[in-house]
Each structure stands twice: as structure tokens, then as C-alpha cells.
Design a protein around this motif. Structure first.
Motif, mmCIF file in Angstrom:
data_model
loop_
_atom_site.group_PDB
_atom_site.id
_atom_site.type_symbol
_atom_site.label_atom_id
_atom_site.label_comp_id
_atom_site.label_asym_id
_atom_site.label_seq_id
_atom_site.Cartn_x
_atom_site.Cartn_y
_atom_site.Cartn_z
ATOM 1 N N GLY A 14 0.813 -1.217 0.000
ATOM 2 C CA GLY A 14 0.000 0.000 0.000
ATOM 3 C C GLY A 14 0.846 1.267 0.000
ATOM 4 N N ALA A 15 1.957 1.262 0.767
ATOM 5 C CA ALA A 15 2.805 2.468 0.841
ATOM 6 C C ALA A 15 3.406 2.759 -0.536
ATOM 7 C CB ALA A 15 3.909 2.269 1.881
ATOM 8 N N HIS A 121 3.545 5.691 7.068
ATOM 9 C CA HIS A 121 2.457 4.786 6.664
ATOM 10 C C HIS A 121 2.145 3.762 7.750
ATOM 11 C CE1 HIS A 121 2.220 6.077 2.424
ATOM 12 N NE2 HIS A 121 3.526 6.193 2.471
ATOM 13 N N ASN A 150 -0.485 9.005 7.477
ATOM 14 C CA ASN A 150 -1.593 8.545 6.620
ATOM 15 C C ASN A 150 -2.934 8.459 7.356
ATOM 16 O OD1 ASN A 150 -1.097 6.266 8.137
ATOM 17 N ND2 ASN A 150 -0.885 4.859 6.404
ATOM 18 N N ASN A 173 -4.588 8.758 2.064
ATOM 19 C CA ASN A 173 -4.240 8.340 0.692
ATOM 20 C C ASN A 173 -5.321 8.850 -0.255
ATOM 21 O OD1 ASN A 173 -2.516 5.128 0.590
ATOM 22 N ND2 ASN A 173 -2.283 6.761 2.084
ATOM 23 N N ARG A 208 -2.419 -8.365 1.118
ATOM 24 C CA ARG A 208 -1.326 -9.336 1.124
ATOM 25 C C ARG A 208 -1.609 -10.376 2.206
ATOM 26 N NH1 ARG A 208 2.199 -6.696 5.189
ATOM 27 N NH2 ARG A 208 1.495 -4.544 5.318
ATOM 28 N N TRP A 212 -1.364 -10.562 10.419
ATOM 29 C CA TRP A 212 -2.116 -9.438 11.010
ATOM 30 C C TRP A 212 -3.209 -8.900 10.081
ATOM 31 C CZ3 TRP A 212 -2.263 -4.164 9.631
ATOM 32 C CH2 TRP A 212 -1.293 -3.701 8.745
ATOM 33 N N GLU A 288 -5.064 -1.020 11.855
ATOM 34 C CA GLU A 288 -4.622 -0.772 10.471
ATOM 35 C C GLU A 288 -4.209 0.695 10.395
ATOM 36 O OE1 GLU A 288 -5.029 -3.083 7.578
ATOM 37 O OE2 GLU A 288 -3.592 -1.572 6.919
ATOM 38 N N PRO A 289 -3.010 0.993 9.911
ATOM 39 C CA PRO A 289 -2.610 2.413 9.849
ATOM 40 C C PRO A 289 -3.575 3.273 9.028
ATOM 41 C CG PRO A 289 -0.702 0.988 9.567
ATOM 42 C CD PRO A 289 -1.896 0.085 9.575
ATOM 43 N N PHE A 290 -3.908 2.815 7.825
ATOM 44 C CA PHE A 290 -4.928 3.522 7.030
ATOM 45 C C PHE A 290 -5.917 2.478 6.496
ATOM 46 C CE2 PHE A 290 -6.376 5.189 2.839
ATOM 47 C CZ PHE A 290 -7.177 6.215 3.315
ATOM 48 N N GLY A 291 -5.522 1.740 5.453
ATOM 49 C CA GLY A 291 -6.409 0.700 4.907
ATOM 50 C C GLY A 291 -6.946 1.094 3.552
ATOM 51 N N ARG A 292 -6.070 1.069 2.551
ATOM 52 C CA ARG A 292 -6.476 1.464 1.191
ATOM 53 C C ARG A 292 -7.651 0.620 0.704
ATOM 54 N NH1 ARG A 292 -2.885 4.222 -2.104
ATOM 55 N NH2 ARG A 292 -3.579 3.044 -3.916
HETATM 56 C C1 GLC Z 1 0.823 0.867 4.840
HETATM 57 C C2 GLC Z 1 -0.259 0.515 5.848
HETATM 58 C C3 GLC Z 1 -1.652 0.629 5.279
HETATM 59 C C4 GLC Z 1 -1.810 1.920 4.508
HETATM 60 C C5 GLC Z 1 -0.749 2.041 3.446
HETATM 61 C C6 GLC Z 1 -0.857 3.339 2.658
HETATM 62 O O1 GLC Z 1 1.150 -0.165 3.991
HETATM 63 O O2 GLC Z 1 -0.075 -0.808 6.363
HETATM 64 O O3 GLC Z 1 -2.605 0.590 6.322
HETATM 65 O O4 GLC Z 1 -3.098 1.978 3.925
HETATM 66 O O5 GLC Z 1 0.510 2.018 4.064
HETATM 67 O O6 GLC Z 1 -0.708 4.483 3.482
#
Ligand code: GLC
Ligand code: UDP
Length: 403
Positions: A14-15, A121, A150, A173, A208, A212, A288-292
Motif C-alpha cells: 500500500g505504501a 504509513h 496517513n 491516501n 497481502r 495481522w 490498520e494504519p490507514f487501509g487502502r
Molecule cells: C501501509 C499501511 C496501510 C496503509 C498504506 C498506505 O502499507 O499498512 O494501512 O493503507 O501504508 O498508506
């Protein structure tokens, strides 16, 4: 603005997908450096973005590593630091997109005196990182003129770990709103029949394969759902989690779900595949940091259920734009899947509402312009063209709308 982007990964996580979008925006004036060859640099080349692979071997320091590994990794980093410091002479800033890139970028920026920007991220908590990793990341990040987080969740964890609050701005994002219809070359029924589905209720999971990310939670939930409910697991073990991928295959056998679960591996046609599903699930067992994938599900006009922690709480308004389930709770997830299965009209209304909200909040061109403004203000001290900030360090939207 001339930017030297750094990202340690060769994979399309995602990053990296987020950086790909940003690098397209700066395509005429940026260079993306990765620390190993693979699908990510290949994709950048396909998109005509300047890319340089700085090292062929991957670095051994991991999120949970200790002091001995850290010392060993520092030795591996020196050639990278030297290369980045030299390259940065031609750019206005060094923009680190991952943790190892941050360490390299921070030391290179001291040598070259170029400003450092860090795109955070991750959630810097004990769930995800060792105490040593957190200390190293925060020390390096505190040298940055700007940290872009993010989500509010990532920002809060960063500040709690000792990060400088005043330097952090939250920017979610962004997503190309034209991507889904443009890429949809096949109809929903064609895609479903290619996948071997007719009138089943198809639950999609797009992540992926990593413990987790909680694919096992979905499999346990499926066993509790009506037999008409099936699942597609889209994604591969990108960062060495092959054992977990095998465990999932075994779990499918043990639960006798062979006829109801399909593993599709890594795919590049996510919007199309999402449109073929009846529900999108996100099942991370930790924050989850963000979760695209949550936003992508919303943009695909599909109902979404996400695990209630971290960035997901900032994206989904339960009952309005989707559903939230407790992380790791397969019984609760099964309840929600069954509810959506039995109430197609409600699901469709919520999906419509979610799509409209996602289009408004996560528009790539708006978000790229916000990042550009932040960079101008932080690096070249130019006045912003459109930014307005709130007390949470959020540069991107009016938080009052979500109260
Ligand atoms: C990282 C985080 C995911 C986030 C992504 C884009 O991979 O695990 O939660 O959406 O970055 O910022
Ligand atoms: N993705 C993909 N192909 C796959 C599975 C996932 O392109 O087979 C994409 C997905 O569409 C999303 C990203 O990978 O854009 C995953 O990002 P997310 O923030 O959900 O999680 P991460 O893996 O970065 O923690």
C-alpha cells in the motif's frame, strides 16, 4: 519542486502504491530510489517515472529486530547513505516513504543539508514495532521538516512514541476516481463466471497474505455463514509470510471450505475484481494504519465491513458508509456478512452512500495538491495555495463533518 523519493521495498504494498500516485504527479521532476529490484521499480518504469535501484540485496533489519541486528544493518546502509547524499544534490528534498528509507534519508540529509520529509504509513506501537525500532524511527523522523501521517491513528501513535507533534500533518491516501470505470473491460457477470461463480454471495478480501491482515478470521467466519456465501482471497505473501499462506490453505481444508474459497494470488485488476464481489471485507487483527482496500471497496460501490481499529475508524461511519466488526472476532464478522447477504437493498443503499463520501474525501488530485502545498510551505517557504489546517494537524478535510 524536485523530489528524491526513497522507498526500501521492491514490492507493491500500500505504501508503494501511494508513492506511485504521488510520483506520477511529480513525474517531470522526481527520481524514485528503491533498495532492491522487483515489481515496484518495474511498475515505475512502466509508468515512465525515473527510478534507480540502489542495492540488490534486501536489508536484514526487521520491524521487531533488536540491537545486534541494528548494528549489522548500519554497516549495510553506508553505501546507500552515500549514494542518496550524492544524488540529493540535484533535488529540493529527500522524501522517505518507509522506515529503512527514513534512516538512510535522515543521515544522508545531515550530510547533504537537504531537507528531509517523511511519509509515515505505519502505526508506531508495540503491536507493530520493537521498542528499538520505534526509537530509531522517531529519532530520525524528528529531523524531518515535515511528517505526513496517513491517518490520525498513525499520527497519535507517532506523537505518543516521542514524535514532534508540530511537524506532523495528516493526509489520507488519495485514489484516482476514474480508475475503476476506465479499467473495467469485462462485465461483472463475465468476471464472476471466470472465477467460477454464478449466484453465490461472494465476499472479497484484498490484502497481502499476512497474519495481522487476518484472512484466517474471514475463513472462520465463513464456516458460520449460510452455505451460499463464498470468498475470494486476493493477494500474495509479499513480505516473506509464506508459512501463513500455507496455514490458510490448510485451514480451508480443515474447515471443509474447498468449494467456497478461492485464492487468486496478487492481482492488478483490483477495481474489476471488487465490482464482481457482493461484499468487501477487511479483517486486520491489529490497528490498520490507514487501509487502502477499505476506500477502494467504497469507491467500487460495494458494501464494506472493516475491523474496528486504527485508520478504519476514520474511514467508515458504521451504519452510514459501511460496517465495523471487532478485530479478530469471527462470530461478529459472520453476523455482519449474513446481515448483508440477507438485506441486499440496505447493503446497496449503504454502498451508494459510501461511494459518494469516498469520492469526496479521497480524491487523488485534491490530495496530491495538498501534499504539494505542504511541501512548498515546509521546504521552500512558499505560501500555500489551498491548505487549511486544524488542531489535529489534519491538512485534508473538515473534521467537524465526521463528529
Ligand atoms: C501501509 C499501511 C496501510 C496503509 C498504506 C498506505 O502499507 O499498512 O494501512 O493503507 O501504508 O498508506
Ligand atoms: N492490492 C493489489 N493486488 C492484490 C492485493 C492488494 O494491488 O492482489 C493492493 C490493494 O488494492 C491496496 C494495496 O494493495 O491498494 C494494499 O494496501 P492497504 O493499505 O490495504 O494495506 P497494506 O498492504 O499496505 O498494509
Amino acid at each position: 519542486m524536485k523530489i528524491l523519493f526513497l522507498d526500501q521495498s521492491s514490492q507493491l504494498g500500500g505504501a508503494e502504491l501511494c508513492l506511485l500516485d504521488l510520483a506520477q504527479y511529480y513525474r517531470k521532476s522526481c527520481l524514485v530510489c528503491t533498495f532492491s529490484a522487483g515489481p515496484f521499480p518495474q511498475r515505475l518504469i512502466q509508468e515512465n517515472i525515473a527510478v534507480e535501484v540502489l542495492a540488490q540485496k534486501s536489508l536484514q533489519f526487521q520491524k521487531q529486530s533488536g540491537i545486534a541486528q541494528a548494528a549489522k544493518s548500519l554497516g549495510q546502509l553506508w553505501p546507500l547513505i552515500w549514494q542518496v547524499s550524492r544524488l540529493s544534490a540535484q533535488y529540493d528534498c529527500i522524501y522517505a516513504n518507509t522506515q529503512k528509507a527514513l534512516v538512510v534519508g535522515a543521515i544522508a540529509s545531515l550530510l547533504s543539508r537537504k531537507p528531509l520529509v517523511y511519509h509515515l504509513h505505519d502505526i508506531l506501537s508495540a503491536e507493530h514495532f520493537s521498542a528499538l525500532s520505534r526509537r530509531i524511527i522517531v529519532t530520525c523522523a524528528n529531523q524531518a521538516v515535515l511528517v505526513i501521517a496517513n491517518s490520525q491513528a498513525s499520527r497519535s501513535a507517532f506523537v505518543s512514541a516521542g514524535g514532534r507533534a508540530a511537524r506532523v500533518q495528516v493526509v489520507y491516501n488519495g485514489f484516482d476516481l476514474d480508475a475503476a470505470p476506465r479499467r473495467a473491460k469485462r462485465s461483472r457477470s463475465q468476471i464472476r463466471s471466470n472465477l467460477g461463480f454464478t449466484d453465490q454471495f461472494v465476499v472479497g478480501h484484498f490484502s497481502r497474505l499476512s497474519s495481522w491482515k487476518g484472512q484466517h478470521v474471514l475463513l472462520d467466519a465463513l464456516k458460520l455463514c449460510p452455505p451460499q456465501v463464498c470468498a475470494v482471497l486476493v493477494g500474495d505473501a509479499l513480505f516473506g509470510e509464506k508459512d501463513y499462506a500455507m496455514q490458510l490453505q490448510q485451514q480451508v481444508k480443515d474447515l471443509e471450505l474447498d468449494n467456497r474459497v478461492k485464492f487468486l494470488g496478487f492481482r492488478s485488476d483490483i477495481p474489476e475484481l471488487m465490482s464482481a464481489c457482493d461484499l468487501i471485507t477487511h479483517t486486520s487483527t491489529v490497528s490498520e494504519p490507514f487501509g487502502r482496500v477499505i476506500v477502494e471497496g467504497m469507491l467500487s460501490d460495494r458494501p464494506v465491513v472493516a475491523a474496528a481499529a486504527g485508520g478504519a475508524l476514520e474511514i467508515i461511519e458504521p451504519g452510514q458508509t459501511g460496517w465495523l466488526s471487532s478485530p479478530g472476532d469471527s462470530a461478529k464478522l459472520a453476523e455482519i456478512i449474513t446481515l448483508v447477504y440477507r438485506n441486499p437493498e440496505l447493503a446497496s443503499a449503504i454502498a451508494k452512500q459510501a461511494q459518494a463520501v469516498a469520492k469526496e474525501r479521497f480524491n487523488l488530485s485534491v490530495i496530491n495538491a495538498q501534499i504539494d502545498d505542504l511541501l512548498k510551505v515546509s521546504i521552500s517557504h512558499q505560501p500555500p495555495s489551498s491548505l487549511h489546517h486544524n488542531n489535529n494537524g489534519s491538512a485534508c478535510e473538515d473534521e467537524s463533518r465526521r463528529q
